[in-house]
Enzyme design. Sequence first.
Site, PDB file in Angstrom:
ATOM      1  CG  PHE A  11      -1.636   1.174   1.607  1.00  0.00           C
ATOM      2  CD1 PHE A  11      -2.319   1.914   0.656  1.00  0.00           C
ATOM      3  CD2 PHE A  11      -1.658   1.600   2.936  1.00  0.00           C
ATOM      4  CE1 PHE A  11      -3.001   3.073   1.015  1.00  0.00           C
ATOM      5  CE2 PHE A  11      -2.335   2.747   3.306  1.00  0.00           C
ATOM      6  CZ  PHE A  11      -2.997   3.489   2.344  1.00  0.00           C
ATOM      7  CG  ASN A  32       8.167 -11.368   0.148  1.00  0.00           C
ATOM      8  OD1 ASN A  32       7.343 -10.475   0.314  1.00  0.00           O
ATOM      9  ND2 ASN A  32       8.619 -12.104   1.145  1.00  0.00           N
ATOM     10  N   GLY A  36       1.932  -7.679  -0.236  1.00  0.00           N
ATOM     11  CA  GLY A  36       1.818  -6.762  -1.373  1.00  0.00           C
ATOM     12  C   GLY A  36       1.110  -7.455  -2.536  1.00  0.00           C
ATOM     13  CE1 TYR A  62      26.080  -7.051  -6.412  1.00  0.00           C
ATOM     14  CE2 TYR A  62      24.538  -7.788  -8.111  1.00  0.00           C
ATOM     15  CZ  TYR A  62      25.699  -7.126  -7.742  1.00  0.00           C
ATOM     16  OH  TYR A  62      26.460  -6.522  -8.706  1.00  0.00           O
ATOM     17  CB  SER A  75       6.813  -4.778   7.550  1.00  0.00           C
ATOM     18  OG  SER A  75       6.331  -5.433   8.708  1.00  0.00           O
ATOM     19  CB  ALA A 114       8.538   2.125   6.811  1.00  0.00           C
ATOM     20  CE1 TYR A 145       4.597  -3.730  11.321  1.00  0.00           C
ATOM     21  CE2 TYR A 145       3.394  -2.467  12.956  1.00  0.00           C
ATOM     22  CZ  TYR A 145       3.975  -2.557  11.709  1.00  0.00           C
ATOM     23  OH  TYR A 145       3.935  -1.482  10.849  1.00  0.00           O
ATOM     24  CE  LYS A 149       7.773  -2.019  10.671  1.00  0.00           C
ATOM     25  NZ  LYS A 149       8.443  -1.721   9.389  1.00  0.00           N
TER      26      LYS A 149
END
Length: 317
Positions: A11, A32, A36, A62, A75, A114, A145, A149
């Site tokens: 998002f 990945n 998403g 890389y 994440s 983020a 989470y 973070k």
Amino acid sequence: MRVLITGAAGFLGSHLCDRFLADGHRVVGLDNFITGHPDNIAHLIGNDRFEFIRHNISTFTYIAGELDGVLHFASPASPIDYLEVPIPTLKVGALGTHNALGLAKAKGARFFLASTSEVYGDPLVHPQPESYWGNVNPVGPRGVYDEAKRFAEAMTMAYHRYHKLDTRIVRIFNTYGPRMRPHDGRVVSNFIVQALTGQPLTIYGDGSQTRSFCYVSDEIEGIYRLFMHGDAQPTNIGNPEEFTVRQLAELVIELTGCNVPIVQKPLPEDDPKVRRPDITRARTMLGWEPTISLRDGVRATIEYFRSLGPDRLRPRG
Ligand code: UDP
């Protein structure tokens, strides 16, 4: 500039790709697709300043060529995701951040993390300034989470202090808008999708808990300015207007015009009771503040979900 954005098909990641490309920069997008979706970047395929690599940043990474920036946005970020993929959530905050920092160091690039208002946990200080250390349960369902973070922030500051890396940390508060997943599980998308499909709106608890909702274009503008003009200290970017969850439900019913009932469900464990950013730092350092009201933002988000069509909105089997 040439920048790497992890979580590019997410998002926020996808909107951030758009923002950098709009200003003439080159973007390498990495994702990945755990949470998403390729649809979020489909419009960028064919843009010769955009490259996409399908890859998990939690593994060795890389990237060929020079980079001026590494922006780590990969994440899972919704409470339902933490329950479904707790270990990848921990890994991308910890190992993914380490890999992204190592890459930034190797390239001499600026690093941008983020982070999240979740570092404040269920806050005992309200509103939350960046100087507040938080009230997090490390072993609760959200701990995967929140602690990842918090680790990511500590790691970023260590690279800044020890390796003299140029770094930024944004603490993102609840953000909503087009490209949220219909079944993301978060409150704005849940309520709108429920209303549009004629289902009752599910308020968790009594709906008196508060959040402060930032429209995605405002959030992205703040993030972009922080990347360009900020410093290494954590910076809250969010909308300081605070609403109860019940107020949000009533607004969604009004703006969709869907006459659906409100039902109560149990409050998830460790659900923060209040949340509202103190944005003094962003205001003074970046000259930034949100411009889109909740009413206008929710209206635009309703239009987005309507445009997806009924099939995409139907409850998951
Ligand atoms: N919530 C709710 N109904 C829903 C989804 C969420 O009442 O269908 C509540 C949730 O318990 C929390 C708030 O809305 O108090 C925001 O939840 P969300 O998952 O959007 O994000 P959070 O800020 O908790 O990470």
